[in-house]
Design a protein around this motif. Structure first.
Motif, PDB file in Angstrom:
ATOM      1  N   CYS A 127      -5.353  16.308  17.561  1.00 15.91           N
ATOM      2  CA  CYS A 127      -6.729  16.788  17.471  1.00 15.91           C
ATOM      3  C   CYS A 127      -6.770  18.243  17.937  1.00 15.91           C
ATOM      4  CB  CYS A 127      -7.652  15.924  18.332  1.00 15.91           C
ATOM      5  SG  CYS A 127      -7.638  14.168  17.875  1.00 15.91           S
ATOM      6  N   TYR A 128      -7.063  19.157  17.007  1.00 23.50           N
ATOM      7  CA  TYR A 128      -7.010  20.579  17.337  1.00 23.50           C
ATOM      8  C   TYR A 128      -8.289  21.039  18.025  1.00 23.50           C
ATOM      9  CZ  TYR A 128      -5.795  25.393  17.485  1.00 23.50           C
ATOM     10  OH  TYR A 128      -5.488  26.628  17.967  1.00 23.50           O
ATOM     11  N   HIS A 129      -8.113  21.794  19.114  1.00 24.70           N
ATOM     12  CA  HIS A 129      -9.204  22.238  19.975  1.00 24.70           C
ATOM     13  C   HIS A 129      -9.445  23.743  19.821  1.00 24.70           C
ATOM     14  CE1 HIS A 129     -11.720  23.111  23.293  1.00 24.70           C
ATOM     15  NE2 HIS A 129     -11.217  22.308  24.210  1.00 24.70           N
ATOM     16  N   PRO A 130     -10.431  24.178  19.028  1.00 21.91           N
ATOM     17  CA  PRO A 130     -10.811  25.589  19.048  1.00 21.91           C
ATOM     18  C   PRO A 130     -11.259  25.967  20.460  1.00 21.91           C
ATOM     19  CG  PRO A 130     -11.770  24.475  17.148  1.00 21.91           C
ATOM     20  CD  PRO A 130     -11.209  23.409  18.039  1.00 21.91           C
ATOM     21  N   HIS A 131     -10.737  27.073  20.985  1.00 18.99           N
ATOM     22  CA  HIS A 131     -10.885  27.370  22.403  1.00 18.99           C
ATOM     23  C   HIS A 131     -11.211  28.845  22.597  1.00 18.99           C
ATOM     24  CE1 HIS A 131      -9.875  27.625  26.691  1.00 18.99           C
ATOM     25  NE2 HIS A 131      -9.693  26.312  26.727  1.00 18.99           N
ATOM     26  N   VAL A 132     -12.177  29.128  23.462  1.00 17.66           N
ATOM     27  CA  VAL A 132     -12.531  30.504  23.785  1.00 17.66           C
ATOM     28  C   VAL A 132     -11.305  31.257  24.307  1.00 17.66           C
ATOM     29  CG1 VAL A 132     -13.854  31.950  25.388  1.00 17.66           C
ATOM     30  CG2 VAL A 132     -14.964  30.025  24.252  1.00 17.66           C
ATOM     31  N   GLY A 133     -11.118  32.481  23.805  1.00 18.02           N
ATOM     32  CA  GLY A 133     -10.014  33.309  24.265  1.00 18.02           C
ATOM     33  C   GLY A 133      -8.710  33.082  23.528  1.00 18.02           C
ATOM     34  N   THR A 134      -8.736  32.241  22.493  1.00 15.74           N
ATOM     35  CA  THR A 134      -7.548  31.990  21.675  1.00 15.74           C
ATOM     36  C   THR A 134      -7.798  32.473  20.249  1.00 15.74           C
ATOM     37  OG1 THR A 134      -8.121  29.786  20.814  1.00 15.74           O
ATOM     38  CG2 THR A 134      -7.162  29.893  23.046  1.00 15.74           C
ATOM     39  N   GLY A 135      -6.760  32.399  19.434  1.00 22.67           N
ATOM     40  CA  GLY A 135      -6.867  32.877  18.058  1.00 22.67           C
ATOM     41  C   GLY A 135      -7.667  31.978  17.145  1.00 22.67           C
ATOM     42  N   VAL A 136      -7.973  30.772  17.592  1.00 22.72           N
ATOM     43  CA  VAL A 136      -8.842  29.870  16.821  1.00 22.72           C
ATOM     44  C   VAL A 136     -10.064  29.612  17.690  1.00 22.72           C
ATOM     45  CG1 VAL A 136      -9.039  27.690  15.581  1.00 22.72           C
ATOM     46  CG2 VAL A 136      -6.827  28.845  15.705  1.00 22.72           C
ATOM     47  N   GLU A 137     -11.079  30.448  17.497  1.00 21.59           N
ATOM     48  CA  GLU A 137     -12.244  30.455  18.366  1.00 21.59           C
ATOM     49  C   GLU A 137     -13.551  30.420  17.574  1.00 21.59           C
ATOM     50  OE1 GLU A 137     -12.861  33.441  21.849  1.00 21.59           O
ATOM     51  OE2 GLU A 137     -14.001  34.248  20.138  1.00 21.59           O
ATOM     52  N   LYS A 138     -13.636  31.213  16.524  1.00 17.46           N
ATOM     53  CA  LYS A 138     -14.875  31.394  15.772  1.00 17.46           C
ATOM     54  C   LYS A 138     -14.863  30.568  14.479  1.00 17.46           C
ATOM     55  CE  LYS A 138     -15.662  35.993  17.685  1.00 17.46           C
ATOM     56  NZ  LYS A 138     -16.777  35.540  18.536  1.00 17.46           N
ATOM     57  N   ALA A 139     -16.015  30.519  13.806  1.00 12.66           N
ATOM     58  CA  ALA A 139     -16.150  29.690  12.605  1.00 12.66           C
ATOM     59  C   ALA A 139     -15.131  30.039  11.511  1.00 12.66           C
ATOM     60  CB  ALA A 139     -17.580  29.784  12.068  1.00 12.66           C
ATOM     61  N   PRO A 140     -14.895  31.316  11.196  1.00  8.85           N
ATOM     62  CA  PRO A 140     -13.879  31.615  10.173  1.00  8.85           C
ATOM     63  C   PRO A 140     -12.478  31.148  10.571  1.00  8.85           C
ATOM     64  CG  PRO A 140     -15.314  33.514  10.505  1.00  8.85           C
ATOM     65  CD  PRO A 140     -15.621  32.540  11.608  1.00  8.85           C
ATOM     66  N   ASP A 141     -12.164  31.201  11.870  1.00  9.31           N
ATOM     67  CA  ASP A 141     -10.869  30.700  12.341  1.00  9.31           C
ATOM     68  C   ASP A 141     -10.752  29.201  12.089  1.00  9.31           C
ATOM     69  OD1 ASP A 141     -10.556  33.290  13.481  1.00  9.31           O
ATOM     70  OD2 ASP A 141     -11.456  32.607  15.364  1.00  9.31           O
ATOM     71  N   ILE A 142     -11.824  28.485  12.418  1.00  8.65           N
ATOM     72  CA  ILE A 142     -11.826  27.031  12.231  1.00  8.65           C
ATOM     73  C   ILE A 142     -11.714  26.698  10.749  1.00  8.65           C
ATOM     74  CG2 ILE A 142     -13.177  24.915  12.552  1.00  8.65           C
ATOM     75  CD1 ILE A 142     -14.447  26.338  15.010  1.00  8.65           C
TER      76      ILE A 142
END
Length: 353
Positions: free
Chosen positions: A209-224
């Motif tokens: 289960c992937y966790h979008p996380h503040v301060g990482t490269g997967v943080e914002k809606a386009p990243d997700i």
């Protein structure tokens, strides 16, 4: 033992535990076991939910992280609260499970015995992946395998993953302006790596289960969106963390709606918006924001997130799995048991159990 059977009699077991706690003073039992059991049955009957439930209680489980008691990222956020008190208060508040904190026993037999004593399970372990930096593939794989073996031993299924290559959430820098931005080559390495790990997990009956996380490269809606588009839905699932999304300027309800079918794990984290606004305006680090009290629990009137439509959206999509309350707070400022009970009461009123 499957999750449905394990939690089938959770209301009764909670009531018995609460009555036992009430019947003990200074380690001395003041009531007979028969009296305790009789009182427990009565309490279970009285406190059984009477409203319609949003989810099937045999398929959706309520957990809480230890981050209200102690912080793994910042050891200075601590009030000398030990492991046994942490898990006892989780059980007392009415939760069914917990993620893992650094004060938890590393011996799985000891951990299992302590959790079973309180009617708790482990909801998930955490794995930081490092596919976007050099020479870390093998270490990432070994860490994932180790945590997969751990959660399988503990009777769970979910493994929470976040890419930490060049992450800044633990650094003394402005967290939002300095999030890493991946190149196309880094994105390919990450997506390929997640698909590989997810396939390993699926083969073992586990779920990545992937966790979008503040301060990482997967943080914002386009990243997700890019991560979801580039990974196999069979192998890579999404963790919905309401607090991290809101912090990053992403609408948690929009993500819940768009990716409802891929969400297999949920962290229910609330935001004190005045603190967030101040943190953003002053370019605070993530840890400084936590120290300032940016996070709180569902049910706190100071919180900005409306959880009801998010939970209703998940229910409409037949969500099954963990709903885990999370609030990284300073226990010296926010009594952990008080906030755990606050969150549990909110969930009881909102989802019906």
């Amino acid at each position: 033992m499957n999750n449905s059977n394990y939690f089938a009699n959770i209301t009764l077991r909670r009531a018995i535990a609460h009555c036992l706690l009430a019947a003990m003073v200074g380690g001395m039992v003041l009531a007979s076991p028969a009296a305790v059991a009789e009182s427990a049955y009565a309490k279970a009957k009285i406190t059984a939910p009477t409203t319609k439930t949003l989810f099937d209680p045999s398929k959706v489980f309520l957990g809480i992280t230890p981050t209200g008691w102690v912080n793994d990222d910042d050891p200075t956020i601590d009030d000398d609260i030990g492991f046994k008190q942490i898990v006892s208060e989780m059980a007392l508040a009415g939760f069914q499970g917990s993620s893992v904190g650094h004060k938890y026993p590393t011996d799985t037999k000891v951990l299992t015995d302590e959790l079973n004593l309180r009617g708790l399970k482990i909801s998930e372990p955490w794995v930081g992946t490092y596919y976007t930096i050099k020479a870390m593939d093998e270490q990432t794989l070994e860490t994932f395998k180790k945590q997969m073996a751990f959660i399988k031993t503990m009777g769970g299924t979910d493994i929470v993953v976040a890419e930490l290559g060049n992450a800044v959430h633990q650094q003394p820098v402005a967290v939002l302006p300095n999030k890493p931005e991946f190149t196309d080559a880094q994105w390919k390495a990450l997506l390929d790596g997640l698909n590989m790990l997810g396939a390993l997990a699926e083969k073992e009956g586990m779920r990545l289960c992937y966790h979008p996380h503040v301060g990482t490269g997967v943080e914002k809606a386009p990243d997700i969106d890019r991560l979801m588009a580039g990974t196999d839905p069979k192998y890579v699932h999404l963790l919905l963390d309401t607090g991290h999304l809101f912090y990053a300027g992403v609408d948690p309800l929009a993500i819940a709606t768009k990716y409802a079918s891929r969400i297999k794990h949920v962290h229910l984290k609330n935001i004190r918006k005045s603190v967030l606004d101040s943190s953003v305006a002053s370019n605070s680090s993530f840890l400084d924001s936590i120290r300032a009290g940016v996070f709180t629990v569902p049910g706190d009137s100071a919180g900005a997130i409306n959880f009801k439509p998010i939970l209703e959206t998940l229910a409409a999509a037949n969500y099954q799995g963990w709903l885990v309350v999370e609030a990284e707070q300073d226990p010296k400022k926010a009594n952990p048991l008080v906030y755990a009970q606050m969150a549990r009461q909110y969930l009881r009123e909102t989802i019906g159990f």
